[in-house]
Design a protein around this motif. Structure first.
Motif, PDB file in Angstrom:
ATOM      1  N   THR A   1       0.827  -1.212   0.000  1.00  0.00           N
ATOM      2  CA  THR A   1       0.000   0.000   0.000  1.00  0.00           C
ATOM      3  C   THR A   1       0.862   1.263   0.000  1.00  0.00           C
ATOM      4  OG1 THR A   1      -1.806  -1.130   1.191  1.00  0.00           O
ATOM      5  CG2 THR A   1      -1.737   1.281   1.341  1.00  0.00           C
TER       6      THR A   1
ATOM      7  N   ALA B   1      -9.728   6.637   0.229  1.00  0.00           N
ATOM      8  CA  ALA B   1     -10.264   5.647  -0.713  1.00  0.00           C
ATOM      9  C   ALA B   1     -10.713   6.300  -2.016  1.00  0.00           C
ATOM     10  CB  ALA B   1     -11.430   4.893  -0.073  1.00  0.00           C
TER      11      ALA B   1
ATOM     12  N   TYR C   1      -9.492   0.319  -1.442  1.00  0.00           N
ATOM     13  CA  TYR C   1      -9.265   0.427  -0.001  1.00  0.00           C
ATOM     14  C   TYR C   1     -10.147  -0.614   0.679  1.00  0.00           C
ATOM     15  CZ  TYR C   1      -8.482   2.788   4.504  1.00  0.00           C
ATOM     16  OH  TYR C   1      -8.107   3.107   5.796  1.00  0.00           O
TER      17      TYR C   1
END
Length: 443
Positions: A85, A195, A213
């Motif tokens: 991420t 997100a 997300y």
């Protein structure tokens, strides 16, 4: 999330990527993954691309296990990617820098003056793990809240109450705290949830079909759970994604990950100047990126770990080759999976493991059971059994299964542990990282 990445060992090869991209030994790759799956050594998914073309995919194991009811994983199964991420978060930060919304020299105090040393910490130092901010996932109390929803306010309280590990830019030390805060900064600058920005700035821009997300695992949406193997695959607890945020909350597939990293290096997400900064290493850390070597080649990417998911994405710029692997259950080390995959891809000698092991009856294990301590290490190891599987658990750590190699010799491959017992003396020698430690059974 973890501070340890999936490194790739050095192996010798000389390559011509165009030739290999056209002649990938898919049969041998299939055989390798079939053996891993059939012997319960790995569960997960792999994708390889060369020159922008997907040249290999596979998935082994299960996305869900409920007793005898098991759901086989496919190449469309989605997994938590943990600290991979950070590459997405770093990419978005560099996009904002290119939009002149901030700079690498901008101070953390611009948004969070309450964080210790905030006025001295820069965005660049956070991206390269040089801020000195303490890694909150290292604290024992982390396990008490990791599975519960956390607000930004709650996470900031945890962060601001932690004493810095060192002064900014003094050295590099991996800290998830940096990227949780960078995720919040993206939201502060854009006025939109992380997100939403992820979708706008990366997912929609390059057409990632299975990346977003994450939230609580949704099996109906083809999301996988994670597992450890204790004689059978045991589902593990889930981290609430509000905790890792910009440091580790994305769900994806290997196919999407290779597409992402190809787009990043292809100039579709940030300019060359930004990419150059991401690739510039100081004390083994770039900005939201790490180097992953394979003999005389250098690839760039990131590894990740969250719950029992392990992930890695890597790109070889000279060869225009990308590879991503995500595991949701590992006995055979994912690092060794990548060594095998790259050896096969680059046509290097590689012997597919047979995983032949000694077979012991459950009563044969009784002589090993007990609590052991060492004068060399400040921890105890309790040895128990689960039917015909010997189990070990160190003080303050999770229990792990030991694989029988021979009488009195057991291994735990993911951590590189070998335990050699001497039942007559009530002791065992633990071998790890080139060191030997003697443990003696308590009376």
């Amino acid at each position: 999330m973890t501070k340890k990445i999936l490194a790739i060992a050095f192996l010798a090869f000389t390559i011509n990527v165009t030739a290999y991209a056209q002649n990938v030994n898919k049969a041998k790759l299939d055989s390798f993954f079939n053996v891993l799956g059939a012997n319960n050594k790995q569960m997960g998914s792999i994708a390889i691309s060369a020159g922008g073309k997907l040249v290999y995919q596979n998935a082994i194991g299960y996305s869900a296990v409920n007793g005898d009811n098991k759901t086989a994983a496919t190449t469309k199964t989605k997994y938590r990617i943990g600290s991979v991420t950070k590459m997405f978060t770093g990419t978005m930060i560099f996009q904002l820098i290119e939009e002149k919304k901030l700079t690498l020299e901008t101070s953390l105090s611009t948004w969070f003056p309450q964080i210790p040393n905030a006025s001295k910490i820069t965005i660049g130092e956070m991206l390269s793990h040089r801020s000195g901010l303490h890694n909150f996932t290292d604290d024992p109390q982390y396990k008490t809240y990791m599975a519960k929803p956390q607000t930004e306010t709650a996470m900031l309280a945890i962060i601001q109450n932690s004493k810095p590990d060192f002064e900014p830019d003094l050295k590099a030390s991996y800290s998830n705290t940096n990227f949780v805060l960078l995720g919040y900064i993206i939201e502060k600058i854009t006025g939109r949830p992380y997100a939403d920005e992820l979708k706008k700035r990366i997912i929609s821009k390059i057409g990632l079909a299975d990346t977003y997300y994450g939230s609580k695992t949704n099996f109906a949406d083809n999301e996988a759970f994670s597992f450890v193997y204790n004689g059978s695959w045991q589902q593990q607890p889930e981290t609430d994604m509000s905790v890792p945020g910009g440091a580790g909350a994305i769900v994806s597939t290997p196919t999407d990950l290779v597409k992402f990293i190809e787009a990043l290096f292809g100039g579709k997400l940030v300019g060359q100047g930004s990419l150059d900064k991401m690739q510039t290493m100081r004390e083994n850390y770039g900005m939201a990126m790490l180097t992953i070597p394979f003999n005389d080649k250098t690839s760039y990417g990131h590894g990740g770990s969250i719950d029992s998911f392990l992930s890695m994405v890597s790109y070889f710029p000279e060869d225009k080759m990308a590879v991503a692997y995500i595991s949701n259950g590992a006995v055979y080390a994912p690092n060794d999976v990548m060594i095998g995959v790259l050896s096969i891809y680059f046509n290097e000698p590689f012997v597919i493991p047979s995983f032949k092991t000694a077979t012991l009856k459950t009563e044969d294990l009784d002589k090993y059971l007990g609590e052991y301590s060492s004068t060399q290490l400040p921890l105890k190891i309790t040895v128990t059994k689960n039917n015909t599987t010997l189990m070990a658990q160190a003080t303050g750590q999770s229990q792990f299964p030991l694989e029988t190699v021979d009488t009195d010799k057991f291994v735990f491959t993911p951590a590189g542990i070998t335990m050699i017992f001497n039942p007559a003396k009530g002791e065992f020698t633990l071998l790890q990282g080139g060191q030997n430690y003697l443990f003696t059974k308590g009376k």
